[in-house]
Design an enzyme around this catalytic site. Structure first.
Site, PDB file in Angstrom:
ATOM      1  N   ASP A  10       0.884  -1.167   0.000  1.00 39.10           N
ATOM      2  CA  ASP A  10       0.000   0.000   0.000  1.00 39.10           C
ATOM      3  C   ASP A  10       0.920   1.214   0.000  1.00 39.10           C
ATOM      4  O   ASP A  10       1.649   1.437   0.969  1.00 39.10           O
ATOM      5  CB  ASP A  10      -0.877  -0.051   1.266  1.00 39.10           C
ATOM      6  CG  ASP A  10      -1.716   1.215   1.450  1.00 39.10           C
ATOM      7  OD1 ASP A  10      -1.545   2.175   0.682  1.00 39.10           O
ATOM      8  OD2 ASP A  10      -2.538   1.219   2.394  1.00 39.10           O
ATOM      9  N   TYR A 227       1.510  -0.007  14.719  1.00 40.94           N
ATOM     10  CA  TYR A 227       0.548  -0.127  13.630  1.00 40.94           C
ATOM     11  C   TYR A 227       0.921   0.772  12.462  1.00 40.94           C
ATOM     12  O   TYR A 227       1.172   1.946  12.632  1.00 40.94           O
ATOM     13  CB  TYR A 227      -0.860   0.243  14.104  1.00 40.94           C
ATOM     14  CG  TYR A 227      -1.863   0.093  12.991  1.00 40.94           C
ATOM     15  CD1 TYR A 227      -2.219  -1.158  12.532  1.00 40.94           C
ATOM     16  CD2 TYR A 227      -2.425   1.205  12.371  1.00 40.94           C
ATOM     17  CE1 TYR A 227      -3.110  -1.322  11.483  1.00 40.94           C
ATOM     18  CE2 TYR A 227      -3.320   1.055  11.323  1.00 40.94           C
ATOM     19  CZ  TYR A 227      -3.660  -0.211  10.891  1.00 40.94           C
ATOM     20  OH  TYR A 227      -4.534  -0.365   9.858  1.00 40.94           O
ATOM     21  N   LYS A 230      -2.681  -2.700   7.472  1.00 35.80           N
ATOM     22  CA  LYS A 230      -2.887  -4.144   7.538  1.00 35.80           C
ATOM     23  C   LYS A 230      -2.019  -4.853   6.498  1.00 35.80           C
ATOM     24  O   LYS A 230      -1.596  -4.254   5.519  1.00 35.80           O
ATOM     25  CB  LYS A 230      -4.367  -4.449   7.321  1.00 35.80           C
ATOM     26  CG  LYS A 230      -5.113  -4.599   8.637  1.00 35.80           C
ATOM     27  CD  LYS A 230      -4.623  -5.819   9.409  1.00 35.80           C
ATOM     28  CE  LYS A 230      -5.176  -5.822  10.812  1.00 35.80           C
ATOM     29  NZ  LYS A 230      -4.393  -6.657  11.725  1.00 35.80           N
TER      30      LYS A 230
HETATM   31  C1  F6R Z   1      -7.461  -0.557   8.043  1.00 32.82           C
HETATM   32  C2  F6R Z   1      -7.348   0.744   7.396  1.00 32.82           C
HETATM   33  C3  F6R Z   1      -8.290   1.829   7.775  1.00 32.82           C
HETATM   34  C4  F6R Z   1      -7.608   2.875   8.656  1.00 32.82           C
HETATM   35  C5  F6R Z   1      -8.595   3.979   9.076  1.00 32.82           C
HETATM   36  C6  F6R Z   1      -7.946   5.096   9.875  1.00 32.82           C
HETATM   37  O1  F6R Z   1      -6.482  -1.429   7.595  1.00 32.82           O
HETATM   38  O2  F6R Z   1      -6.465   0.972   6.604  1.00 32.82           O
HETATM   39  O3  F6R Z   1      -9.439   1.330   8.363  1.00 32.82           O
HETATM   40  O4  F6R Z   1      -7.058   2.271   9.786  1.00 32.82           O
HETATM   41  O5  F6R Z   1      -9.172   4.574   7.940  1.00 32.82           O
HETATM   42  O6  F6R Z   1      -6.847   5.540   9.183  1.00 32.82           O
HETATM   43  P1  F6R Z   1      -5.873   6.712   9.696  1.00 32.82           P
HETATM   44  O7  F6R Z   1      -5.429   6.336  11.077  1.00 32.82           O
HETATM   45  O8  F6R Z   1      -4.791   6.694   8.675  1.00 32.82           O
HETATM   46  O9  F6R Z   1      -6.689   7.961   9.691  1.00 32.82           O
HETATM   47 MG    MG Z   2      -3.844   2.332   3.337  1.00 26.95          MG
HETATM   48 MG    MG Z   3      -4.758  -2.131   2.287  1.00 35.86          MG
END
Ligand code: F6R
Ligand code: MG
Ligand code: MG
Length: 381
Positions: A10, A227, A230
């Site tokens: 990603d 983190y 994923k």
């Molecule tokens: C799960 C994913 C999303 C983000 C969520 C918050 O793998 O990629 O659910 O965790 O959109 O993202 P941030 O913390 O980047 O605002």
């Molecule tokens: Mg992403």
């Molecule tokens: Mg992804």
């Protein structure tokens, strides 16, 4: 010998974490096509699932080849530049090191590679997932290669009848073990039933010794120690002949298995098999998606893809996935929708616990209990 390498990352989402931008995918294909012209690759196909770009490559340089891994790394770096220009979300998200150090493993991107002797006809399927973790394929791989209720070939096809060997990785302790199905089935299940710790890496035909499947088991959070995103794993499976038929390989996905991932990588949700056109998780950043691309290999050329879940035969699975999604969502911030504390990718627990530390009292402190209960009564009087 032919090597199939699937390397994915990603490197920026469009919009949020929901999809890949077409400019990034086009740039990825441009880079790989140039590598074909130079003779580094035989063929390539760039695809996507959600916010992840998957580089599907064929070549003759074997697994863990530095030049191939560097090509993937450089392609991701170039894509990240585009992502930065477009201010895509989380540009370069999965690239965890500053410089390439000879192998993509441990640098963030996931990889699934297998070296094969191409058969007279070589059908393969590349699975690409988004919003879920390495290990999400344990159950479906088990069904494909060890469950005769899924794969009748295990009973009635001579080359499958001896069963398959599973290479399982303990992703926390960096160890691996090989276990045979059907004779060691119960031992195998002790481990692969815990997919956040144990992930199936490779599967071999026990009669011929041929490699049958490989998956990416790279755990982003373990690599980074925090983190980042994923894992969104990839799997390559050989089909037909000495392996399960195409229909046996995709049959496990008629059930939308509950996997880890979804919103903030911290929830259980159904794995929904979709056509490429629907591989854009949106509802609650999900539900987790899975795409399967079928190819025929012809002297290393990738003939295809065929978008195998683009089939009304999976409509009811998608409907069931939506029902399960509704049901789980009703639990809001409660387990088992929300992951157990130790599995969550995001948590405010340490900060909240520190803030409230002084307010916890001993359960046996009866004096305190009386004080709390007495207070409102005194006020009424
Ligand atoms: C799960 C994913 C999303 C983000 C969520 C918050 O793998 O990629 O659910 O965790 O959109 O993202 P941030 O913390 O980047 O605002
Ligand atoms: Mg992403
Ligand atoms: Mg992804």
């Amino acid at each position: 010998m032919l090597t199939i390498s699937v390397i994915k990352a990603d490197i920026g989402g469009f919009v949020g974490h929901s999809a890949s931008h077409p400019d990034i995918l086009a740039l990825g294909q441009e880079w790989l096509t140039r590598a074909q012209q130079k003779g580094l690759l035989i063929d390539s196909h760039v695809s996507h699932c959600g916010d992840d770009m998957f580089l599907i490559m064929t070549h003759e340089r074997g697994e863990d080849n530095e030049e191939i891994h560097k090509l993937a790394w450089d392609t991701f770096i170039a894509g990240t530049e585009v992502a930065k220009k477009l201010k895509l979300y989380g540009a370069g998200q999965d690239l965890l090191t500053d410089a390439f150090s000879g192998n993509i493993k441990g640098a963030g991107p996931g990889s699934a590679e297998m070296e094969i002797e191409e058969r007279p006809s070589e059908p393969i399927i590349v699975f690409m997932a988004d919003k879920t973790s390495a290990g999400a394929f344990n159950l479906p791989l088990y069904k494909m290669f060890a469950d005769p209720f899924n794969t009748p070939g295990l009973i009635i096809a001579e080359p499958l009848h001896k069963g398959f060997r599973f290479q399982v990785q303990d992703v926390q302790n960096h160890k691996q073990i090989e276990l045979d199905a059907p004779n060691e089935l119960y031992d195998l299940l002790v481990f692969i039933g815990a997919p956040s710790r144990y992930a199936i890496k490779r599967i071999y035909n026990r009669l011929t010794g041929e490699i049958a499947a490989v998956s990416s088991t790279d755990k982003l959070s373990l690599i980074a120690g925090r983190y980042v995103g994923k894992d969104d794993p990839a799997v390559v499976v050989r089909c037909q002949g000495n392996f399960p038929a195409v229909g046996e390989v995709i049959e496990p996905f008629t059930t939308p298995w509950i996997v880890e991932g979804w919103m903030r990588g911290s929830h259980h949700g159904p794995l929904m098999p979709v056509a490429l056109k629907d591989a854009h998780p949106s509802r609650f950043d999900g539900p987790p998606r899975l795409v399967s691309l079928g190819f025929q290999l012809a002297n290393g050329k990738l003939i295809g893809p065929r978008d195998l879940f683009d089939d009304p035969g999976y409509d009811h699975t998608r409907e069931e996935a939506n029902h399960i999604a509704d049901f789980l969502r009703k639990h809001g911030p409660f387990e088992p929708h929300r992951l157990p504390l130790e599995e969550m990718e995001y948590t405010t627990m340490p900060a909240v616990a520190a803030k409230l530390e002084g307010r916890w009292t001993d359960l046996a402190d009866d004096g305190n209990k009386k004080k709390i209960m007495a207070a409102p009564i005194a006020e009424v009087e």
